[in-house]
Design an enzyme around this catalytic site. Structure first.
Site, PDB file in Angstrom:
ATOM      1  N   ASN A  62     106.964  45.611  32.152  1.00  0.00           N
ATOM      2  CA  ASN A  62     107.237  46.684  31.171  1.00  0.00           C
ATOM      3  C   ASN A  62     105.977  47.202  30.472  1.00  0.00           C
ATOM      4  O   ASN A  62     106.002  48.281  29.871  1.00  0.00           O
ATOM      5  CB  ASN A  62     108.257  46.230  30.112  1.00  0.00           C
ATOM      6  CG  ASN A  62     109.680  46.186  30.615  1.00  0.00           C
ATOM      7  OD1 ASN A  62     110.494  45.406  30.131  1.00  0.00           O
ATOM      8  ND2 ASN A  62     110.016  47.032  31.594  1.00  0.00           N
TER       9      ASN A  62
ATOM     10  N   ASP B  27     120.148  46.361  30.652  1.00  0.00           N
ATOM     11  CA  ASP B  27     119.566  47.562  31.270  1.00  0.00           C
ATOM     12  C   ASP B  27     120.331  48.820  30.866  1.00  0.00           C
ATOM     13  O   ASP B  27     121.520  48.764  30.576  1.00  0.00           O
ATOM     14  CB  ASP B  27     119.600  47.386  32.797  1.00  0.00           C
ATOM     15  CG  ASP B  27     118.648  48.346  33.495  1.00  0.00           C
ATOM     16  OD1 ASP B  27     117.777  48.935  32.818  1.00  0.00           O
ATOM     17  OD2 ASP B  27     118.784  48.508  34.719  1.00  0.00           O
TER      18      ASP B  27
HETATM   19  C1  FPP Z   1     116.159  48.280  29.610  1.00  0.00           C
HETATM   20  O1  FPP Z   1     116.558  49.612  29.475  1.00  0.00           O
HETATM   21  C2  FPP Z   1     115.808  47.737  28.336  1.00  0.00           C
HETATM   22  C3  FPP Z   1     114.581  47.331  27.941  1.00  0.00           C
HETATM   23  C4  FPP Z   1     113.375  47.382  28.780  1.00  0.00           C
HETATM   24  C5  FPP Z   1     114.372  46.825  26.608  1.00  0.00           C
HETATM   25  C6  FPP Z   1     115.459  45.947  26.095  1.00  0.00           C
HETATM   26  C7  FPP Z   1     115.413  45.975  24.657  1.00  0.00           C
HETATM   27  C8  FPP Z   1     116.488  46.035  23.858  1.00  0.00           C
HETATM   28  C9  FPP Z   1     117.874  45.982  24.310  1.00  0.00           C
HETATM   29  C10 FPP Z   1     116.240  46.130  22.437  1.00  0.00           C
HETATM   30  C11 FPP Z   1     116.670  44.938  21.709  1.00  0.00           C
HETATM   31  C12 FPP Z   1     115.944  43.719  21.981  1.00  0.00           C
HETATM   32  C13 FPP Z   1     115.519  42.881  21.029  1.00  0.00           C
HETATM   33  C14 FPP Z   1     115.088  41.529  21.404  1.00  0.00           C
HETATM   34  C15 FPP Z   1     115.479  43.253  19.602  1.00  0.00           C
HETATM   35  P1  FPP Z   1     115.672  50.728  30.156  1.00  0.00           P
HETATM   36  O2  FPP Z   1     114.714  51.266  29.122  1.00  0.00           O
HETATM   37  O3  FPP Z   1     115.025  50.185  31.380  1.00  0.00           O
HETATM   38  O4  FPP Z   1     116.753  51.789  30.487  1.00  0.00           O
HETATM   39  P2  FPP Z   1     116.768  52.729  31.783  1.00  0.00           P
HETATM   40  O5  FPP Z   1     116.805  51.822  32.975  1.00  0.00           O
HETATM   41  O6  FPP Z   1     118.032  53.502  31.602  1.00  0.00           O
HETATM   42  O7  FPP Z   1     115.539  53.564  31.719  1.00  0.00           O
END
Ligand code: FPP
Length: 247
Positions: free
Chosen positions: A74, A26
């Site tokens: 998501n 996250d």
């Molecule tokens: C959460 O951060 C992250 C995600 C929803 C996506 C996770 C994806 C990656 C780490 C990219 C790499 C993955 C692969 C498999 C190549 P957020 O967007 O919810 O962050 P925030 O809570 O700060 O908004």
């Protein structure tokens, strides 16, 4: 073996290693916003972190590593962000699958994945097929994954077997149910790590994490390092796990 910091690996007591580590990656968006960047830059940086953590897991000979890449919820994000993430997953597989294979990683996808583009579904099938006989780290990517959804799908699988007359309802045991999950055949989650400060489980591995130890950090995922990963493993080694019993 992927290049790594040998001193870092030495900090981990092999006898106290978790068998299965799960990570809620996250904080990509917040990391990017804090630097005046757009959210997608956070996801791109998050891929680099993932590569480093997988390398460390390989070098430590961890049995299973599961990461939460995309939840069933998501899809509610803006289309542009969903599209960006889909391209990122495709690029990642295209670029990394050979190196993962050379490092004996066995990749698996948890979740539905059938709503992904045909091209991404193809890459998923290709990478799974390439690595299917590997015996190293079981690397599970949870994509279009929800813990409740997984439990419902497992119940449906078992219900079909009952309907076909292969299985009696009273023979549905915890073991059979566990096998019907996307993680079937893998150990339960021992350690669940969540980055970026929130203290919740967000529909991740609800069944498998029944007795998991939790480890939270304020560090957002793009800034999470192998050192901090090892901190979590060392902390795990000091936990007193009782599984409901007495000492
Ligand atoms: C959460 O951060 C992250 C995600 C929803 C996506 C996770 C994806 C990656 C780490 C990219 C790499 C993955 C692969 C498999 C190549 P957020 O967007 O919810 O962050 P925030 O809570 O700060 O908004």
């Amino acid at each position: 073996m992927w290049e790594s910091d040998a001193g870092l690996l030495l900090r981990v007591d092999k006898d106290k290693m978790p068998r299965h580590v799960a990570i809620i990656m996250d904080g990509n968006g917040r990391w990017a916003n804090g630097r005046g960047l757009i959210r997608s830059a956070g996801h791109t940086a998050g891929v680099k972190t993932l590569k480093n953590i997988l390398k460390t897991a390989v070098n430590l000979k961890l049995e299973s590593l599961t990461v939460y890449a995309f939840s069933t919820e998501n899809w509610k994000r803006p289309l542009s962000e969903v599209d960006f993430l889909m391209h990122l997953f495709s690029d990642y597989l295209r670029r990394e699958m050979l190196e993962m294979h050379q490092n004996n990683v066995r990749i698996k996808f948890l979740g539905r994945t059938e709503d992904f583009s045909p091209a991404l579904q193809n890459l998923i099938r290709q990478s799974v097929a390439l690595m299917k006989d590997n015996t190293g780290v079981k690397f599970n990517i949870a994509a279009d994954y929800g813990g409740r959804d997984e439990i419902v799908r497992a119940a449906q699988k078992l219900a079909r077997r009952v309907q076909n007359g292969e299985l009696a309802p009273e023979n549905i045991s915890e073991e059979l149910f566990d096998d019907a999950l996307d993680t079937g055949g893998q150990p339960p989650v021992d350690l669940l790590i969540r980055t970026s400060g929130d203290l919740r489980v967000s529909n991740f591995l609800l069944w498998q994490a029944a007795y998991a130890e939790f480890w939270f950090t304020d560090t957002p995922w793009p800034a999470f390092t192998p050192e901090e990963f090892v901190d979590a493993l060392v902390a795990f080694g000091k936990r007193n796990r009782r599984f409901g019993a007495l000492n």
